[in-house]
Design an enzyme around this catalytic site. Structure first.
Site, PDB file in Angstrom:
ATOM      1  N   ASP A  60       0.861  -1.174   0.000  1.00  0.00           N
ATOM      2  CA  ASP A  60       0.000   0.000   0.000  1.00  0.00           C
ATOM      3  C   ASP A  60       0.907   1.236   0.000  1.00  0.00           C
ATOM      4  O   ASP A  60       2.094   1.147   0.338  1.00  0.00           O
ATOM      5  CB  ASP A  60      -0.899  -0.019   1.241  1.00  0.00           C
ATOM      6  CG  ASP A  60      -1.724   1.240   1.383  1.00  0.00           C
ATOM      7  OD1 ASP A  60      -2.441   1.599   0.434  1.00  0.00           O
ATOM      8  OD2 ASP A  60      -1.647   1.883   2.443  1.00  0.00           O
ATOM      9  N   ASP A  70      -0.289   5.215   0.711  1.00  0.00           N
ATOM     10  CA  ASP A  70      -0.589   6.266   1.685  1.00  0.00           C
ATOM     11  C   ASP A  70      -0.723   5.690   3.084  1.00  0.00           C
ATOM     12  O   ASP A  70      -1.576   4.845   3.351  1.00  0.00           O
ATOM     13  CB  ASP A  70      -1.885   6.987   1.297  1.00  0.00           C
ATOM     14  CG  ASP A  70      -1.768   7.694  -0.047  1.00  0.00           C
ATOM     15  OD1 ASP A  70      -0.992   8.656  -0.133  1.00  0.00           O
ATOM     16  OD2 ASP A  70      -2.443   7.273  -1.002  1.00  0.00           O
TER      17      ASP A  70
END
Length: 238
Positions: A24, A26
């Protein structure tokens, strides 16, 4: 938790590595959630609405179009959802160009995975315009592919983003490890059958069945990820 370095049955046996690591972005790779939250507050204020920190936390890990709709309904932003996404993205990209807020240990882990020849994919609900800015400022060649929110039809928590990433890399999701910071992203990775490591950032990552956890990426190395890919569930938060 078993320590491979002191387990006689594994002495002299090379550590297994994951087939790939699916990151991932953010909140996991980079600490950009404060950038998003600031952009939301600015946009809502421009439209005369109110926006709380608690409301902002609801959006963490969501598909951007979902977040845009919530900003319309709860924040009073009278723009088309696509226009909201464009405004938020533009503001966050501007901030990333000024400074990339890498999460502790992220660059070091990316570098170690590259040295171990473990392919990495970026799996993010942010759009390609932001993902390219982040990847371009990281270690050269760290990511083989990017799967972004504007490249999938169903965003997290649906498993599609992680399934697409594994397919593009030509690996079995069960042989990979996903690294996530939000319940939404964790749900996506687990639904795709990917062994998952949760590293808390701005929202809690509670203990749940089948989820490994770490307090920081600085506590993680390729061998640790190999153990998770092999089926161990580790808790490195203590």
């Amino acid at each position: 938790m078993t320590d491979l370095s002191t387990n006689p049955s594994t002495a002299g046996v090379p550590a297994r590595l994951p087939a790939a690591v699916l990151w991932d972005m953010d909140g996991t790779l980079v600490d950009t959630e404060p950038y998003w939250i600031a952009a939301e507050h600015e946009l809502v204020a421009e439209h005369g609405g109110t926006w709380s920190h608690e409301q902002a936390l609801q959006l963490v890990g969501n598909a951007l179009t979902v977040s845009a709709q919530i900003l319309r309904e709860q924040g009073g932003v009278d723009l088309h959802p696509d226009a909201i996404v464009e405004r938020l993205l533009g503001r966050v990209v501007d901030q990333v160009r000024e400074r990339v807020p890498w999460r502790p240990g992220a660059v070091e882990l990316l570098t170690a995975l590259a040295e171990a020849e473990v392919p990495c994919a970026l799996v993010t609900m942010s759009y390609a315009t932001l993902a390219r800015e982040v990847v371009g400022r990281g270690p050269a060649g760290a990511f083989r592919i990017m799967v972004t929110g504007d490249q999938v039809s169903r965003g997290k928590p649906h498993p599609e983003p992680y399934l697409v990433a594994a397919e593009r890399l030509g690996v079995d999701p069960a042989d990979c490890v996903a690294i996530e910071d939000s319940p939404t992203g964790i749900a996506s990775a687990l639904a795709a059958g990917v062994p998952t490591l949760g590293v808390e950032a701005v929202v809690p990552v509670p203990r749940q069945q089948g989820l490994s956890r770490a307090a920081s990426l600085a506590d993680v190395d390729p061998a640790t990820l190999g153990r998770i890919a092999a089926g161990e569930v580790l808790d490195l938060t203590a």
